[in-house]
Enzyme design. Structure first.
Site, PDB file in Angstrom:
ATOM      1  N   ASN A   8       0.130  15.023 -14.340  1.00  0.00           N
ATOM      2  CA  ASN A   8      -0.666  14.254 -13.386  1.00  0.00           C
ATOM      3  C   ASN A   8      -0.127  14.583 -11.993  1.00  0.00           C
ATOM      4  O   ASN A   8       0.916  14.074 -11.577  1.00  0.00           O
ATOM      5  CB  ASN A   8      -0.520  12.754 -13.695  1.00  0.00           C
ATOM      6  CG  ASN A   8      -1.387  11.903 -12.780  1.00  0.00           C
ATOM      7  OD1 ASN A   8      -2.015  12.401 -11.847  1.00  0.00           O
ATOM      8  ND2 ASN A   8      -1.401  10.617 -13.044  1.00  0.00           N
ATOM      9  N   ARG A  89      -4.503  16.094 -15.667  1.00  0.00           N
ATOM     10  CA  ARG A  89      -5.411  15.016 -15.286  1.00  0.00           C
ATOM     11  C   ARG A  89      -6.143  15.446 -14.010  1.00  0.00           C
ATOM     12  O   ARG A  89      -5.532  15.907 -13.056  1.00  0.00           O
ATOM     13  CB  ARG A  89      -4.608  13.754 -14.997  1.00  0.00           C
ATOM     14  CG  ARG A  89      -5.503  12.650 -14.520  1.00  0.00           C
ATOM     15  CD  ARG A  89      -4.704  11.461 -14.076  1.00  0.00           C
ATOM     16  NE  ARG A  89      -5.618  10.412 -13.667  1.00  0.00           N
ATOM     17  CZ  ARG A  89      -5.378   9.582 -12.672  1.00  0.00           C
ATOM     18  NH1 ARG A  89      -4.280   9.681 -11.957  1.00  0.00           N
ATOM     19  NH2 ARG A  89      -6.254   8.651 -12.360  1.00  0.00           N
ATOM     20  N   HIS A 178     -10.862   5.746 -14.326  1.00  0.00           N
ATOM     21  CA  HIS A 178     -10.003   5.247 -15.412  1.00  0.00           C
ATOM     22  C   HIS A 178     -10.596   5.571 -16.795  1.00  0.00           C
ATOM     23  O   HIS A 178     -10.263   4.901 -17.782  1.00  0.00           O
ATOM     24  CB  HIS A 178      -9.842   3.700 -15.357  1.00  0.00           C
ATOM     25  CG  HIS A 178      -9.043   3.182 -14.196  1.00  0.00           C
ATOM     26  ND1 HIS A 178      -9.314   1.964 -13.622  1.00  0.00           N
ATOM     27  CD2 HIS A 178      -7.982   3.692 -13.528  1.00  0.00           C
ATOM     28  CE1 HIS A 178      -8.447   1.742 -12.631  1.00  0.00           C
ATOM     29  NE2 HIS A 178      -7.642   2.775 -12.553  1.00  0.00           N
ATOM     30  N   ARG A 239      -7.481  -3.339  -2.930  1.00  0.00           N
ATOM     31  CA  ARG A 239      -8.893  -2.983  -2.682  1.00  0.00           C
ATOM     32  C   ARG A 239      -9.804  -4.199  -2.840  1.00  0.00           C
ATOM     33  O   ARG A 239      -9.600  -5.026  -3.732  1.00  0.00           O
ATOM     34  CB  ARG A 239      -9.337  -1.891  -3.651  1.00  0.00           C
ATOM     35  CG  ARG A 239      -8.700  -0.551  -3.374  1.00  0.00           C
ATOM     36  CD  ARG A 239      -9.074   0.483  -4.428  1.00  0.00           C
ATOM     37  NE  ARG A 239      -7.880   1.069  -5.021  1.00  0.00           N
ATOM     38  CZ  ARG A 239      -7.863   1.782  -6.129  1.00  0.00           C
ATOM     39  NH1 ARG A 239      -8.971   2.032  -6.789  1.00  0.00           N
ATOM     40  NH2 ARG A 239      -6.729   2.273  -6.589  1.00  0.00           N
ATOM     41  N   GLU A 382      -2.605   7.454 -21.297  1.00  0.00           N
ATOM     42  CA  GLU A 382      -3.443   8.572 -20.850  1.00  0.00           C
ATOM     43  C   GLU A 382      -2.823   9.918 -21.218  1.00  0.00           C
ATOM     44  O   GLU A 382      -3.536  10.881 -21.492  1.00  0.00           O
ATOM     45  CB  GLU A 382      -3.659   8.452 -19.340  1.00  0.00           C
ATOM     46  CG  GLU A 382      -4.565   7.282 -19.012  1.00  0.00           C
ATOM     47  CD  GLU A 382      -4.489   6.814 -17.572  1.00  0.00           C
ATOM     48  OE1 GLU A 382      -5.435   7.080 -16.825  1.00  0.00           O
ATOM     49  OE2 GLU A 382      -3.478   6.188 -17.199  1.00  0.00           O
TER      50      GLU A 382
END
Ligand code: ADP
Length: 395
Positions: A8, A89, A178, A239, A382
């Site tokens: 990643n 990723r 996601h 956010r 992941e």
């Protein structure tokens, strides 16, 4: 048997995990941080022990070189020939990728083309891809996209109600993010429930720094809360999630800020931190709320309520619900957020169990026995998804 690197790559960091497949066993993992900055550091976990080195790491190619050298130096592997595949990723696959794909020059070009949609992330992901390609050109590399799982959404879910030509000309639509995490926890929930995923209607709640909620019907994503960008949907750590779009010019005028500054405020200074004036970390906000801060309590109430509302919406749109799944930092660890989210869903068969909810970071059912809708905690993984897809496509 194969050793797969799950990578990643961010703009100044590179997280890695080396997994032995098909056992899905972690051989080692770590992170290179501050690439291209002063004080670069590489941390590797070796048999529960963390080793740190602080060489100069001017770019991603050097980061990969140092990482691979470290693996052989510390005898994690004897030679680079022992790496059989690399899973990268990639944040945005646009409409081009509805599955992971073996990387070749055309794929790199396509990821570049999509970069317009993820200007911070895709170029960083590409630097990781290029760096490994340079050093291990003959090892199969696979791109795994955050958006791919959501490509199954039907048109009525992914289109915004704006003139159609904006979609046709500029690709303006909901993409969702996601995806790898939602796909993993959806599959895992079905396994834990001992039912085929094709029979199940699941709402998965990925609640970390970023938060998104996904409706998974029969194993496919049919709707998700994030949108064209990861700013949309529910309230997050920093956010805002959804707001009235007309607020943007209104706030620009009132505060004399540019559109860019407003978007930055919505991305970085809103959500939990903006509402509470405390922190983006649920633990800190909970601490302040327990000390009696009304703002902190309101921030948590808003945070949980937005997720709660999406569960209701998605149950309605799927015409039923078999399971709610919680994952990521907050979903795996915050007992209070999980409880708050599930409160008031009893009418549709969610029988939450406060005692079973006393669990952190482990797979668990947190519903009462016989609850028509199951509630699960499933730690996300992941990296395992990256490794599985690399084995599936790279060999
Ligand atoms: P990312 O989205 O960056 O992958 P994570 O999934 O690691 O983030 O989630 C990070 C968040 O998890 C932190 O901001 C924090 O709010 C939350 N978190 C971690 N541990 C706990 C805990 N024990 N209780 C409540 N929240 C926690």
């Amino acid at each position: 048997m194969a050793n797969i690197m799950a990578i990643n790559a961010g703009s100044s960091s590179l997280k890695f995990q080396l997994l032995r497949m098909p056992e899905e066993k972690i051989i080692t993992k770590g992170v290179v941080e501050r690439i291209g900055l002063d004080g670069s550091i590489i941390t590797i976990e070796l048999n529960e022990e963390k080793v740190e080195k602080t060489p100069d790491i001017p770019n991603h190619a050097e980061a990969v070189k140092i990482l691979l050298d470290a693996l052989t130096d510390y005898n994690v592997i004897q030679s680079l020939d022992e790496i059989d595949g690399i899973g990268h990723r990639v944040v945005h696959g646009g409409e081009k990728f509805s599955d992971s794909i073996l990387i070749d020059d055309n794929v790199i070009e396509a990821i570049e083309e999509v970069s317009e949609l993820a200007p911070l992330h895709n170029p960083a992901n590409l630097t990781g891809i290029r760096a490994f390609k340079e050093i291990l050109p003959n090892v199969p590399a696979v791109a795994v996209f955050d958006t791919a799982f959501h490509q199954s959404m039907p048109k009525e879910k992914y289109l915004y109600s704006i003139p159609y030509e904006y979609y046709e000309q500029y690709g303006i639509r909901k993409y969702g993010f996601h995806g790898t995490s939602h796909k993993y926890v959806g599959q895992r929930a079905a396994e834990l429930m001992e039912q085929p995923q094709t029979d199940l209607k699941i709402v998965s709640c990925h609640i970390g720094n970023g938060v998104s909620v996904t409706a998974i019907d029969g194993g496919e994503s049919v709707d998700t809360s994030m949108g064209f960008t990861p700013l949309a949907g529910v309230t997050m750590g920093t956010r805002s999630g959804n707001i009235d779009p007309a607020l943007i010019p209104f706030m620009m005028e009132k505060t004399n800020q540019s559109a860019e500054e407003i978007i930055s405020m919505l991305n970085k200074k809103s959500g939990l931190v903006g509402l509470s004036n405390v922190s983006s970390d649920v633990r800190d906000v909970e601490g302040k709320a327990n000390e009696g801060s009304e703002k902190a309590q309101t921030a948590l109430d808003i945070y949980a309520t937005r997720i709660h509302k999406y569960i209701g919406t998605y149950a309605a749109s799927m015409n039923g619900l078999d399971a709610i799944v919680f994952t990521a930092g907050v979903g795996e660890n915050s007992l209070t957020i999980r409880e708050k989210v599930c409160q008031g869903l009893e009418f549709m068969g969610v029988q939450f169990d406060k005692n079973a909810n006393q669990t952190r970071g482990e797979e668990a059912f947190i519903n009462k026995d016989g609850s028509p809708v199951k509630v699960l905690v499933v730690p996300t993984n992941e990296e395992v998804m990256l490794a599985r897809d690399t084995v599936r496509l790279g060999q």
